[in-house]
Design an enzyme around this catalytic site. Structure first.
Site, PDB file in Angstrom:
ATOM      1  N   MET A  30       0.849  -1.196   0.000  1.00 54.08           N
ATOM      2  CA  MET A  30       0.000   0.000   0.000  1.00 54.08           C
ATOM      3  C   MET A  30       0.883   1.244   0.000  1.00 54.08           C
ATOM      4  O   MET A  30       0.465   2.321   0.438  1.00 54.08           O
ATOM      5  CB  MET A  30      -0.938  -0.020   1.210  1.00 54.08           C
ATOM      6  CG  MET A  30      -1.898  -1.211   1.156  1.00 54.08           C
ATOM      7  SD  MET A  30      -3.424  -0.966   2.051  1.00 54.08           S
ATOM      8  CE  MET A  30      -2.802  -0.738   3.699  1.00 54.08           C
ATOM      9  N   GLY A  36      11.114  -3.100   5.069  1.00 54.00           N
ATOM     10  CA  GLY A  36      10.353  -4.352   5.081  1.00 54.00           C
ATOM     11  C   GLY A  36       9.916  -4.695   3.664  1.00 54.00           C
ATOM     12  O   GLY A  36      10.125  -5.817   3.184  1.00 54.00           O
ATOM     13  N   HIS A  37       9.335  -3.710   2.959  1.00 57.06           N
ATOM     14  CA  HIS A  37       8.913  -3.947   1.577  1.00 57.06           C
ATOM     15  C   HIS A  37      10.129  -4.256   0.691  1.00 57.06           C
ATOM     16  O   HIS A  37      10.091  -5.129  -0.160  1.00 57.06           O
ATOM     17  CB  HIS A  37       8.220  -2.699   1.014  1.00 57.06           C
ATOM     18  CG  HIS A  37       6.973  -2.316   1.746  1.00 57.06           C
ATOM     19  ND1 HIS A  37       6.844  -1.150   2.465  1.00 57.06           N
ATOM     20  CD2 HIS A  37       5.783  -2.959   1.863  1.00 57.06           C
ATOM     21  CE1 HIS A  37       5.649  -1.080   2.979  1.00 57.06           C
ATOM     22  NE2 HIS A  37       4.977  -2.155   2.649  1.00 57.06           N
ATOM     23  N   GLY A 149       5.114 -10.270   4.117  1.00 58.22           N
ATOM     24  CA  GLY A 149       5.883 -10.180   5.362  1.00 58.22           C
ATOM     25  C   GLY A 149       5.128 -10.785   6.542  1.00 58.22           C
ATOM     26  O   GLY A 149       3.914 -10.612   6.682  1.00 58.22           O
ATOM     27  N   ASP A 152       2.599  -9.156   9.397  1.00 57.65           N
ATOM     28  CA  ASP A 152       1.141  -9.333   9.295  1.00 57.65           C
ATOM     29  C   ASP A 152       0.854 -10.836   9.268  1.00 57.65           C
ATOM     30  O   ASP A 152       0.437 -11.394   8.249  1.00 57.65           O
ATOM     31  CB  ASP A 152       0.630  -8.651   8.019  1.00 57.65           C
ATOM     32  CG  ASP A 152       0.845  -7.149   8.086  1.00 57.65           C
ATOM     33  OD1 ASP A 152       0.376  -6.522   9.034  1.00 57.65           O
ATOM     34  OD2 ASP A 152       1.531  -6.612   7.191  1.00 57.65           O
ATOM     35  N   GLN A 155      -2.582 -12.085   8.330  1.00 64.95           N
ATOM     36  CA  GLN A 155      -2.837 -11.796   6.914  1.00 64.95           C
ATOM     37  C   GLN A 155      -2.191 -12.870   6.032  1.00 64.95           C
ATOM     38  O   GLN A 155      -2.786 -13.318   5.045  1.00 64.95           O
ATOM     39  CB  GLN A 155      -2.288 -10.414   6.535  1.00 64.95           C
ATOM     40  CG  GLN A 155      -2.326 -10.130   5.053  1.00 64.95           C
ATOM     41  CD  GLN A 155      -2.017  -8.686   4.700  1.00 64.95           C
ATOM     42  OE1 GLN A 155      -2.918  -7.864   4.650  1.00 64.95           O
ATOM     43  NE2 GLN A 155      -0.759  -8.378   4.455  1.00 64.95           N
TER      44      GLN A 155
HETATM   45  O1  PAF Z   1      -0.204  -5.675   3.787  1.00 63.84           O
HETATM   46  C1  PAF Z   1      -0.604  -4.793   3.005  1.00 63.84           C
HETATM   47  O2  PAF Z   1       0.063  -3.794   2.759  1.00 63.84           O
HETATM   48  C2  PAF Z   1      -1.975  -4.934   2.360  1.00 63.84           C
HETATM   49  O3  PAF Z   1      -2.866  -5.556   3.217  1.00 63.84           O
HETATM   50  C3  PAF Z   1      -1.940  -5.653   0.997  1.00 63.84           C
HETATM   51  C4  PAF Z   1      -1.467  -7.083   1.148  1.00 63.84           C
HETATM   52  C5  PAF Z   1      -1.021  -4.907   0.051  1.00 63.84           C
HETATM   53  C6  PAF Z   1      -3.334  -5.688   0.377  1.00 63.84           C
HETATM   54  O4  PAF Z   1      -3.825  -4.384   0.153  1.00 63.84           O
END
Ligand code: PAF
Length: 281
Positions: A30, A36-37, A149, A152, A155
């Protein structure tokens, strides 16, 4: 780096890769990118021919309007960072591009208990939004691998379930949480912490580490309660949950699991910023 704004251009990117017999690794984000990304991009680059990130602040996964409105947007910086780390392409669609299609219907899957606990309980509708956006992106891009990652953690479990449900042959690569030197898990939301709040936020990681270090010496319920109370005594902190559960099912533990199968999960407000973290042990 190729910057892609439309579904059509993304489909063309995918078709080109497939025609050239090249594999795609996907890093959904997002934006407000941090190390991290970038670590996800770096890992993807080791394993696939083309690494593509997406930047889309998905409105349907925010249960709280204020959180959505305050979500940091740093698109120019994000693009620079992706170029710097050698990402091959980035998909940056508008909300209209994603959800404005004729005849569009939201898609979700039954999550069962996983959808009603922790983040599912505290952020109603959040995982439905995550499933909705990822199923669209997976469908458009059809990557060989998706990189996510473990900060989360829940998730990641939801995405695992989604991939099983829709049966796409996409391999989910679960990547370790990246921490600043002092232990704070890197997060886009950290940008909203004042220097003082950032310092206070360290107490979350400290609590997780202490639980990990001392776990077999204490009873699970006592440990949970004592850290919940201790953290809540700090004026700027409001704990939503701190729990120690089975790392594969997220079910409560009656007694300690073998090493590597226990996880402590935390969600807490530090000031107005909601942070989550976890530690496996
Ligand atoms: O973890 C995130 O940044 C969001 O939940 C994702 C996986 C990009 C979905 O919008």
């Amino acid at each position: 780096m190729e910057i892609i704004y439309t579904r059509e251009a993304l489909t063309r990117f995918r078709e080109n890769c497939k025609n050239l017999n090249k594999t795609i690794g996907f890093v959904p984000t997002m934006g407000a990118l941090h190390m991290g990304h970038i670590s996800l991009v770096q890992q993807a680059k080791k394993n696939v021919d083309y690494t593509i990130a997406s930047i889309f602040v998905n409105p349907t996964q925010f249960n709280n309007k204020e959180d959505f409105n305050n979500y940091p947007l740093t698109i120019d910086q994000d693009i620079k960072l992706l170029i710097q780390y050698g990402c091959d392409a980035v998909f940056i669609p508008s909300v209209e591009e994603i959800y404005g299609q004729k005849g569009y219907h939201p898609f979700t899957i039954p999550l069962g208990k996983l959808g009603n606990i922790f983040e599912g309980e505290k952020r109603p509708g959040h995982f439905d939004g995550v499933i909705e956006i990822l199923s669209i992106l997976f469908q458009l891009l059809k990557p060989e691998q998706v990189y996510m990652g473990l900060k989360d953690y829940q998730q990641v479990m939801v995405v695992e379930k989604l991939l099983k449900h829709i049966g796409f042959p996409i391999q989910l690569i679960k990547c370790a949480t990246i921490r600043d030197e002092d232990g704070l898990a890197v997060s886009s939301r950290n940008k909203r912490l004042s220097p003082n709040e950032r310092q206070i936020a360290l107490n979350l990681y400290k609590a997780l580490s202490e639980i990990k270090e001392n776990y077999q010496k204490s009873e699970i319920s006592i440990l949970k309660k004592s850290y919940f109370n201790r953290l809540n005594k700090i004026e700027e902190i409001q704990v939503e949950y701190i729990d120690i559960v089975d790392s594969q099912t997220l079910k409560p533990l009656k007694s300690w699991n073998p090493i590597g199968k226990n996880i402590v999960l935390i969600a807490a407000f530090v000031g107005k910023v909601r942070l989550i973290d976890n530690l496996l042990f």
